[in-house]
Design a protein around this motif. Structure first.
Motif, mmCIF file in Angstrom:
data_model
loop_
_atom_site.group_PDB
_atom_site.id
_atom_site.type_symbol
_atom_site.label_atom_id
_atom_site.label_comp_id
_atom_site.label_asym_id
_atom_site.label_seq_id
_atom_site.Cartn_x
_atom_site.Cartn_y
_atom_site.Cartn_z
ATOM 1 N N SER A 254 0.827 -1.209 0.000
ATOM 2 C CA SER A 254 0.000 0.000 0.000
ATOM 3 C C SER A 254 0.861 1.258 0.000
ATOM 4 O O SER A 254 0.434 2.313 -0.482
ATOM 5 N N ALA A 255 2.094 1.167 0.540
ATOM 6 C CA ALA A 255 3.000 2.316 0.520
ATOM 7 C C ALA A 255 3.374 2.676 -0.915
ATOM 8 O O ALA A 255 3.499 3.857 -1.264
ATOM 9 N N VAL A 256 3.540 1.663 -1.751
ATOM 10 C CA VAL A 256 3.859 1.898 -3.162
ATOM 11 C C VAL A 256 2.667 2.548 -3.862
ATOM 12 O O VAL A 256 2.820 3.491 -4.650
ATOM 13 N N ILE A 257 1.470 2.058 -3.551
ATOM 14 C CA ILE A 257 0.262 2.628 -4.160
ATOM 15 C C ILE A 257 0.111 4.096 -3.772
ATOM 16 O O ILE A 257 -0.180 4.951 -4.613
ATOM 17 N N ARG A 258 0.322 4.403 -2.485
ATOM 18 C CA ARG A 258 0.202 5.795 -2.037
ATOM 19 C C ARG A 258 1.244 6.682 -2.708
ATOM 20 O O ARG A 258 0.966 7.828 -3.074
ATOM 21 N N GLU A 259 2.449 6.157 -2.874
ATOM 22 C CA GLU A 259 3.516 6.943 -3.486
ATOM 23 C C GLU A 259 3.192 7.284 -4.938
ATOM 24 O O GLU A 259 3.459 8.394 -5.410
ATOM 25 N N LEU A 260 2.584 6.341 -5.630
ATOM 26 C CA LEU A 260 2.313 6.540 -7.050
ATOM 27 C C LEU A 260 1.011 7.280 -7.315
ATOM 28 O O LEU A 260 0.884 7.988 -8.312
ATOM 29 N N THR A 287 7.505 5.431 -18.421
ATOM 30 C CA THR A 287 7.985 4.400 -17.492
ATOM 31 C C THR A 287 9.249 4.866 -16.772
ATOM 32 O O THR A 287 9.450 4.558 -15.591
ATOM 33 N N SER A 288 10.099 5.628 -17.454
ATOM 34 C CA SER A 288 11.311 6.156 -16.810
ATOM 35 C C SER A 288 10.947 7.123 -15.692
ATOM 36 O O SER A 288 11.553 7.107 -14.612
ATOM 37 N N ALA A 289 9.942 7.963 -15.937
ATOM 38 C CA ALA A 289 9.502 8.909 -14.913
ATOM 39 C C ALA A 289 8.935 8.177 -13.704
ATOM 40 O O ALA A 289 9.170 8.565 -12.550
ATOM 41 N N LEU A 290 8.184 7.101 -13.963
ATOM 42 C CA LEU A 290 7.614 6.326 -12.855
ATOM 43 C C LEU A 290 8.720 5.647 -12.051
ATOM 44 O O LEU A 290 8.685 5.634 -10.815
ATOM 45 N N ARG A 291 9.713 5.086 -12.746
ATOM 46 C CA ARG A 291 10.826 4.441 -12.045
ATOM 47 C C ARG A 291 11.581 5.445 -11.182
ATOM 48 O O ARG A 291 11.974 5.145 -10.050
ATOM 49 N N ALA A 297 11.431 7.195 -3.444
ATOM 50 C CA ALA A 297 10.759 6.635 -2.260
ATOM 51 C C ALA A 297 11.511 5.431 -1.706
ATOM 52 O O ALA A 297 11.450 5.149 -0.502
ATOM 53 N N GLU A 298 12.234 4.727 -2.567
ATOM 54 C CA GLU A 298 12.952 3.528 -2.137
ATOM 55 C C GLU A 298 14.008 3.836 -1.078
ATOM 56 O O GLU A 298 14.387 2.953 -0.301
ATOM 57 N N THR A 336 13.528 -6.829 -7.451
ATOM 58 C CA THR A 336 14.610 -5.913 -7.834
ATOM 59 C C THR A 336 15.028 -5.042 -6.660
ATOM 60 O O THR A 336 16.219 -4.819 -6.415
ATOM 61 N N PHE A 337 14.046 -4.563 -5.909
ATOM 62 C CA PHE A 337 14.310 -3.696 -4.758
ATOM 63 C C PHE A 337 15.157 -4.410 -3.711
ATOM 64 O O PHE A 337 16.189 -3.898 -3.257
ATOM 65 N N VAL A 338 14.751 -5.626 -3.328
ATOM 66 C CA VAL A 338 15.475 -6.368 -2.290
ATOM 67 C C VAL A 338 16.863 -6.771 -2.780
ATOM 68 O O VAL A 338 17.838 -6.748 -2.020
#
Length: 392
Positions: A254-260, A287-291, A297-298, A336-338
């Motif tokens: 849900s943190a990812v959803i809120r961020e986006l 997609t680059s802007a979203l990344r 946030a990461e 990818t994050f982990v």
């Protein structure tokens, strides 16, 4: 006092049960047919998962809102099943099992050893007495709502069929789980009201996950588990089939959803863009802007993971094998994050985690989903656990 211990056995007949998966901020509900032999898969006959809107979450209200969501989702799934051909073929729902995920429970493992002057035959009563003694000595005034024997070792070696075998040394590893009496009772009541007159059992998420993973992950008995839910991540360290440490991280999908997208959920266009960026690997300005937005946030997400895993590693470095369990939609990004975070100072080999995302392919041989329903790994794990529990 006697506790129910998990002793896998053979189901006497196919049976239909309801499975509720209750986490912080989200609920999954399924109707499953449990096969009478382990050669046949568990079949998911009806299913739905839903997540609470951000506005309904909060330290004081999430429990009530999650249980309300459980009632609504459960009612929809039961109605969908009742009017389906599957209900005519497989019959009525005979029982229900509620899996409480973090933060609604706490668990701990215990080990009790007994050494004999000479080899003697091991009996069920001896195993039960050792397990109960370990739990009783550690429980104090708060008795667990659920306890289970995880492993039995004879002369230092694990065995799935200890009864009748001879040994000089017997070791029993047990798991006990606690939850607030109020939460336990309310979850039980919510499902009982949907299925009056049925037997309803409440289980801990750790017990369900460990029992199912033991059936799936046969190549290793030492690994780190990360279960990423809607609001929380649970990290469990397993060494030689025994839970040695665990910690919870205040981070979820849900943190990812809120961020986006803010508090109103993930709009269709953002969902498609997320899929293009992290699942399909599409490279475009959008997609680059979203990344880039998520990368900013990461930094905060990584800080939370680093603090939690660092606290575990202070006692003992973590196994490099890492099993990641989460919603399939977020799995590619989370993997990818982990992998990208430098956890090497915390691992046994001082190398990054070797991350393996638990996917439907791992359980497809044991849990069958209809072609028009995207598999839910958490429900699949719960179904495997319930089959073992009912078959005791």
């Amino acid at each position: 006092m006697r506790w129910p211990f998990l002793v896998p056995g053979r189901l006497r007949a196919n049976s239909v049960c309801a499975i509720a998966d209750v986490e912080s901020g989200g609920v999954g509900f399924a109707i499953a047919e449990l096969s009478h032999t382990r050669q046949e898969p568990v079949r998911i006959l009806a299913y739905e998962r839903a997540v609470l809107p951000h506005g309904e979450r909060g330290a004081r209200h999430t429990a009530s809102a999650s249980l309300g969501l459980l009632s609504r989702v459960g009612a929809r799934v039961l109605h969908s099943f009742a009017v389906s051909q599957a209900a005519q073929k497989h019959g009525h729902v005979a029982s229900a099992h509620v899996i409480l995920r973090a933060p609604w429970y706490s668990s701990e493992t215990h080990r009790n050893d007994s050494v004999y002057p000479k080899a003697q035959a091991i009996r069920q009563r001896t195993i039960t007495e050792l397990a109960e003694q370990a739990i009783r000595e550690s429980a104090g005034s708060s008795l667990p709502f659920e306890s289970a024997v995880l492993r039995v070792l004879l002369n230092g070696y694990p065995t799935g069929k200890p009864i009748g075998k001879s040994a000089v040394e017997l070791s029993v590893i047990t798991l006990s789980s606690h939850s607030s009496a109020k939460m336990n009772a309310r979850a039980h009541t919510a499902v009982s009201s949907l299925l009056p007159g049925r037997d309803v059992r409440v289980h801990s998420g750790m017990r369900a996950s460990l029992a199912a993973l033991h059936e799936i992950l046969t190549r290793t008995n030492t690994f780190t588990i990360m279960i990423v839910g809607a609001d929380m991540t649970e990290c469990i360290v397993v060494r030689k089939d025994e839970v040695s440490q665990h910690v919870r991280i205040p981070f979820g999908t849900s943190a990812v959803i809120r961020e986006l997208s803010g508090a109103n959920g993930l709009p269709d266009e953002t969902e498609h863009l997320f899929k293009a960026a992290f699942i399909d690997g599409e490279d475009s300005k959008a997609t680059s802007a979203l990344r880039e937005k998520l990368a900013r946030a990461e930094i905060e997400y990584a800080s939370r993971f680093g603090a939690a895993l660092g606290s575990l590693a202070e006692r003992r470095r973590l196994p490099n094998e890492c099993v990641l369990i989460t919603h399939p939609f977020f799995a590619p990004w989370l993997e990818t994050f982990v992998t990208r975070i430098d956890f090497s100072p915390f691992t046994v080999t001082t190398h990054p985690f070797n991350v393996e995302v638990l996917q439907n392919a791992h359980v497809a041989h044991a849990v069958a989903w209809s072609e028009d329903t995207p598999p839910d790994v958490a429900i699949s794990l719960a179904a495997l656990f319930v089959r073992a529990y009912v078959g005791k």
